[in-house]
Design an enzyme around this catalytic site. Sequence first.
Site, mmCIF file in Angstrom:
data_model
loop_
_atom_site.group_PDB
_atom_site.id
_atom_site.type_symbol
_atom_site.label_atom_id
_atom_site.label_comp_id
_atom_site.label_asym_id
_atom_site.label_seq_id
_atom_site.Cartn_x
_atom_site.Cartn_y
_atom_site.Cartn_z
ATOM 1 N N ASP A 205 23.499 14.956 16.259
ATOM 2 C CA ASP A 205 24.927 14.696 16.037
ATOM 3 C C ASP A 205 24.693 13.194 15.177
ATOM 4 O OD1 ASP A 205 27.696 14.447 16.433
ATOM 5 O OD2 ASP A 205 27.142 13.209 18.218
ATOM 6 N N TYR B 173 30.355 9.866 10.990
ATOM 7 C CA TYR B 173 29.699 10.232 9.995
ATOM 8 C C TYR B 173 30.827 10.591 9.089
ATOM 9 C CZ TYR B 173 25.058 11.167 10.095
ATOM 10 O OH TYR B 173 23.543 11.460 10.785
ATOM 11 N N CYS C 86 26.798 18.500 15.571
ATOM 12 C CA CYS C 86 28.486 17.798 15.234
ATOM 13 C C CYS C 86 29.196 19.007 13.909
ATOM 14 C CB CYS C 86 27.709 16.480 14.254
ATOM 15 S SG CYS C 86 28.425 15.177 13.151
ATOM 16 N N ASN C 87 30.426 18.991 14.288
ATOM 17 C CA ASN C 87 30.961 19.826 13.426
ATOM 18 C C ASN C 87 31.155 19.120 11.853
ATOM 19 O OD1 ASN C 87 33.251 21.711 14.821
ATOM 20 N ND2 ASN C 87 33.066 19.891 16.096
ATOM 21 N N THR C 88 31.218 17.908 11.584
ATOM 22 C CA THR C 88 31.076 16.681 10.987
ATOM 23 C C THR C 88 29.492 17.537 9.513
ATOM 24 O OG1 THR C 88 32.491 15.723 11.607
ATOM 25 C CG2 THR C 88 31.822 14.726 9.548
ATOM 26 N N CYS D 142 35.696 18.162 16.958
ATOM 27 C CA CYS D 142 34.679 17.442 16.784
ATOM 28 C C CYS D 142 34.211 17.113 17.997
ATOM 29 C CB CYS D 142 35.392 15.578 15.927
ATOM 30 S SG CYS D 142 34.342 14.839 16.336
ATOM 31 N N HIS E 217 32.481 14.802 19.652
ATOM 32 C CA HIS E 217 32.740 13.665 20.780
ATOM 33 C C HIS E 217 34.402 13.438 21.495
ATOM 34 C CE1 HIS E 217 30.389 11.574 17.873
ATOM 35 N NE2 HIS E 217 29.895 10.212 18.376
HETATM 36 N N1 DGL Z 1 30.564 14.536 16.335
HETATM 37 C C1 DGL Z 1 31.024 15.058 15.187
HETATM 38 C C2 DGL Z 1 31.810 15.691 15.002
HETATM 39 O O1 DGL Z 1 31.891 16.611 15.451
HETATM 40 C C3 DGL Z 1 31.530 13.992 13.904
HETATM 41 C C4 DGL Z 1 31.658 12.416 14.770
HETATM 42 C C5 DGL Z 1 31.469 10.859 13.104
HETATM 43 O O2 DGL Z 1 32.470 10.818 12.460
HETATM 44 O O3 DGL Z 1 30.905 10.698 13.516
HETATM 45 O O4 DGL Z 1 32.526 16.281 13.232
#
Ligand code: DGL
Length: 258
Positions: A12, A44, A75-77, A186, A188
């Site tokens: 992540d 990210y 991590c979706n991003t 996300c 988080h």
């Molecule tokens: N945890 C990440 C997600 O699932 C992104 C968090 C970030 O912006 O770093 O998208």
Amino acid sequence: MVTCESPIAVIDSGVGGISVLTRLWEIMPQENYIYFGDSKNAPYGVRPTEEIKRLTFKSAEKLIERGAKELVIACNTATSAAASELRIKYPDLPIIGLEPALKPAALSGGHPTVIVMATELTLREKKFAGLVERFRDNAEIIGLPAPGIVELVETSRADSPEMDEYLRKLFSPFDKEKEYCIVLGCTHFPFAKRSIRRVMGENVKLFDGAPGAARYAKKQLEERGLLRPDGQPGSIRFENSDENSIPLLKSLFESYEL
Ligand code: DGL
């Protein structure tokens, strides 16, 4: 050579992927995991796509070189930016990505209003556009970037007055009397569940893609005969590009409410 004894790699941008690791551990406690968070470079979600791709490849390849039998991009991003290219480069490795759980929310009945909370990158990339296209007739879909949550979770303030204040401002345009479906797009964001409920009310319906992704990760290993036998003790190695974030990884893992 990869065997069932090889570890499962979970990556992540930082500590958020722990909300996925807990789900993996829940259904595969016999496995050995290496979790790598890139907290030094988090968040990210506000970076250009090419940069996230590069950072994701760097984290992923570090663990692939150590013989991982599966890669979970928690991590979706990072999934939106790099999963398809990683799959092209490593066609034999099961690579599991995370995507916003829009489907169950949109199909929950009664043409709901669905707020998809995610990073800016996730909301602007092709993957999300495809999801919206599929479910636009079933629900009113609203994308809501929330970079402040990532920052607060990364600094141990997931359940704090600062989080409540941030969310109160973020949700101020929404009518609290209405029933919303909220997609936690996300990894988080599940750590802010309590605060979201305090601000939006206990009846708000929350949707998280992590349980489905964990089940899919297990199925992929099962199909390849790569699951470790049940009953053996598993293990987790917590690693981070910022050493100072390792205690936070552990405490989020231990205190997470499924
Ligand atoms: N945890 C990440 C997600 O699932 C992104 C968090 C970030 O912006 O770093 O998208």
